[in-house]
Write a protein that holds these residues in place. Structure first.
Motif, PDB file in Angstrom:
ATOM      1  N   ILE A  93      48.031  49.175  83.302  1.00  0.00           N
ATOM      2  CA  ILE A  93      49.083  49.635  82.480  1.00  0.00           C
ATOM      3  C   ILE A  93      48.498  50.885  81.620  1.00  0.00           C
ATOM      4  O   ILE A  93      49.284  51.889  81.007  1.00  0.00           O
ATOM      5  CB  ILE A  93      49.081  48.403  81.472  1.00  0.00           C
ATOM      6  N   SER A  94      47.162  50.842  81.336  1.00  0.00           N
ATOM      7  CA  SER A  94      46.496  51.876  80.711  1.00  0.00           C
ATOM      8  C   SER A  94      46.731  53.356  81.236  1.00  0.00           C
ATOM      9  O   SER A  94      47.004  54.284  80.492  1.00  0.00           O
ATOM     10  CB  SER A  94      44.993  51.736  80.192  1.00  0.00           C
ATOM     11  N   LYS A  95      46.499  53.322  82.450  1.00  0.00           N
ATOM     12  CA  LYS A  95      46.885  54.516  83.332  1.00  0.00           C
ATOM     13  C   LYS A  95      48.189  55.116  83.137  1.00  0.00           C
ATOM     14  O   LYS A  95      48.123  56.149  82.909  1.00  0.00           O
ATOM     15  CB  LYS A  95      46.420  54.185  84.744  1.00  0.00           C
ATOM     16  N   ARG A  96      49.111  54.333  83.209  1.00  0.00           N
ATOM     17  CA  ARG A  96      50.702  54.539  82.853  1.00  0.00           C
ATOM     18  C   ARG A  96      50.837  54.984  81.368  1.00  0.00           C
ATOM     19  O   ARG A  96      51.373  56.159  81.129  1.00  0.00           O
ATOM     20  CB  ARG A  96      51.541  53.565  83.168  1.00  0.00           C
ATOM     21  N   LEU A 146      46.349  49.993  71.032  1.00  0.00           N
ATOM     22  CA  LEU A 146      45.868  51.334  71.406  1.00  0.00           C
ATOM     23  C   LEU A 146      46.911  52.411  71.306  1.00  0.00           C
ATOM     24  O   LEU A 146      46.651  53.465  70.912  1.00  0.00           O
ATOM     25  CB  LEU A 146      44.783  51.268  72.740  1.00  0.00           C
ATOM     26  N   THR A 147      47.881  51.999  72.169  1.00  0.00           N
ATOM     27  CA  THR A 147      48.720  52.939  72.295  1.00  0.00           C
ATOM     28  C   THR A 147      49.566  53.283  71.106  1.00  0.00           C
ATOM     29  O   THR A 147      49.924  54.502  70.860  1.00  0.00           O
ATOM     30  CB  THR A 147      49.956  52.373  73.297  1.00  0.00           C
ATOM     31  N   VAL A 148      49.970  52.499  70.245  1.00  0.00           N
ATOM     32  CA  VAL A 148      50.655  52.719  68.831  1.00  0.00           C
ATOM     33  C   VAL A 148      49.716  53.465  68.116  1.00  0.00           C
ATOM     34  O   VAL A 148      50.258  54.456  67.563  1.00  0.00           O
ATOM     35  CB  VAL A 148      50.964  51.205  68.070  1.00  0.00           C
ATOM     36  N   GLN A 149      48.473  53.142  67.929  1.00  0.00           N
ATOM     37  CA  GLN A 149      47.443  54.190  67.415  1.00  0.00           C
ATOM     38  C   GLN A 149      47.600  55.522  68.006  1.00  0.00           C
ATOM     39  O   GLN A 149      47.588  56.449  67.028  1.00  0.00           O
ATOM     40  CB  GLN A 149      46.139  53.477  67.388  1.00  0.00           C
TER      41      GLN A 149
END
Length: 472
Positions: A132-135, A241-244
């Motif tokens: 997920i983080s890679k994407r 982390l994505t929102v930040q």
């Protein structure tokens, strides 16, 4: 009854009931459980089930990349227990045994977010989080990122609904998720779990950045398990982390737009101060009343000149004029606005210049320098470029107006109107000032009194003066 819950990225999760005998796993279509992951061998492993003893055994078939049970790589054979987690590449297989006590595995109720709960959840789902983080790291738009996560969660958890609500939409939460459990999850910073619904807050430090909602609506579906809760919590961490990251990107974009705006209209020292203030407050100063000195300058007969030389040539003339005027205005701490064939400059008391000059002095210096520069430019013998400069001091409404996308510094009021009308007295190549400006520079420049003049659109006359030369 024993069963495997199989999850792979980009594939819908599935539940496979284990039958008596051997169940093979691998990439080949001949296997009973076919895995798509390229890390899986064609015939990777097999599970043997002995029904009378209710024992299960996993046998790795000399696979290239190995088989992992509870994060440990196994040898050829290992006995399996309920709730064991098998990993083959990125495929995760969760072993469950359905018994009368299996309902105890449903984690109904409130689960406070603790460091231990988060670490446990991240540990159990490290492989999926990596994918997920890679994407998500390649996505720069929050809505696209949310759509990516919700789609993946629906497939991975085999759920019917997944909604991610950023904290900016919390004021409208009652219209999106009216369940009181949604508010409890936010206010208590806790996971709220029922049989077929889960509310998971997205938390970073002390801040709740969003809320995740998961739901199953099909009849006969299994309740959410402890593993589902762990997965949801692990994903909420990645979403946080994505929102930040997205909010930081948007903040940088705004800063870039503000920086670009300020560099066009504000001298460098003032721009640096305003950018720092913007980073602290999140906004630029709005309209406020204060004493300012306004400078106006334009090209006389610009319409006729444009007709004479054509649009491209006139654009070159105008750009040259703008450049020289702006350089002089910035040099003395003024802010610039371009007005067709003219320039308006605003000089304030709080300008962050290195000198200790009054705004009136700085405006006059900028005006004199602009006149000298434009007079020396060779625009061609066939052209007669004439400008004049008028300066007036008084109260005005000044500040930044507009939207985040389009914002500009402006000054409004009678002081601005007087300076604009006084230009008519300033041609050719004269510098005319009003009474308040004159009072501030009277001992510093040689001047000539023009007298009381009536300006178009204004009833009361204005005392006007011409600045002839500096004493420097």
């Amino acid at each position: 009854m024993w069963r495997l819950s199989v999850s792979e990225p980009d594939s819908a999760s599935r539940v496979v009931e284990l039958k008596e005998g051997k169940t093979s796993l691998g990439r080949s279509a001949e296997n009973k459980i076919v895995l798509k992951d390229i890390s899986a061998s064609r015939f990777h492993a097999e599970i043997s089930f002995d029904s009378p003893s209710q024992q299960l055994e996993l046998n790795d078939l000399s696979s290239t990349n190995g088989t992992y049970v509870n994060r440990q790589r196994v040898g050829s054979r290992v006995e399996l227990q309920t709730n064991d987690i098998i990993r083959i590449g990125q495929a995760i297989l969760h072993l469950e045994q359905e018994t009368p006590k299996s309902s105890q595995n449903n984690p109904k109720g409130t689960h406070r977010f603790t460091r231990e709960l988060l670490l446990e959840s991240l540990d159990e789902h490290a492989v999926l989080l990596y994918e997920i983080s890679k994407r998500l790291n390649t996505i720069t738009d929050l809505n696209v990122a949310i759509a990516e996560v919700t789609g993946m969660m629906k497939r991975t958890m085999s759920i019917d609904d997944c909604i991610i609500i950023p904290h900016g939409e919390f004021p409208h939460l009652h219209n999106i998720l009216p369940d009181t459990a949604a508010l409890q999850a936010i206010h208590n910073r806790s996971a709220e779990v029922a049989a077929t619904t889960m509310y998971i807050p997205v938390i970073s430090g002390d801040e709740v950045l969003g809320l995740m909602y998961f739901a199953k609506s099909r009849s006969g579906t299994r309740p959410f398990s402890r593993l589902d809760l762990q997965l949801a919590i692990a994903i909420s961490y990645q979403v946080g982390l994505t929102v930040q990251r997205m909010e930081l990107i948007e903040k940088l974009r705004k800063q870039e737009r503000i920086h670009e705006l300020l560099n066009r209209f504000v001298p460098p020292a003032e721009a640096e101060f305003l950018i720092n203030d913007y980073l602290r407050t999140g906004s630029l100063p709005g309209l406020r009343q204060e004493k300012v000195t306004i400078l106006f300058s334009d090209i006389a007969g610009s319409t006729g000149i444009a007709e004479q030389v054509g649009t491209p040539r006139f654009a070159e003339i105008l750009n040259h004029y703008y450049q020289e005027a702006t350089n002089s205005i910035f040099k003395y701490g003024g802010m610039v606005r371009y007005l067709g064939d003219g320039v308006m400059a605003i000089f304030q008391e709080n300008s962050h210049t290195q000198d200790n000059l009054l705004p009136e002095e700085r405006a006059v210096k900028a005006g004199r320098e602009t006149l000298d520069k434009i007079r020396k430019i060779d625009f061609g013998s066939e052209l007669n470029i004439i400008i004049g400069i008028a300066i007036h001091t008084g109260q005005a409404m000044v500040g930044y107006i507009g939207t985040d996308a389009r914002m500009e510094f402006n000054a409004l009021g009678d002081t601005v109107n007087v300076a604009f009308r006084m230009q008519e007295l300033a041609r050719p190549y004269r510098l005319v000032v009003g009474p308040a400006t004159m009072a501030a520079i009277v001992d510093k420049y040689q001047t000539r009194r023009i007298g009381a003049v009536t300006l178009r659109g204004r009833e009361k006359p204005v005392q006007a003066y011409e600045v002839l030369q500096t004493t420097e």
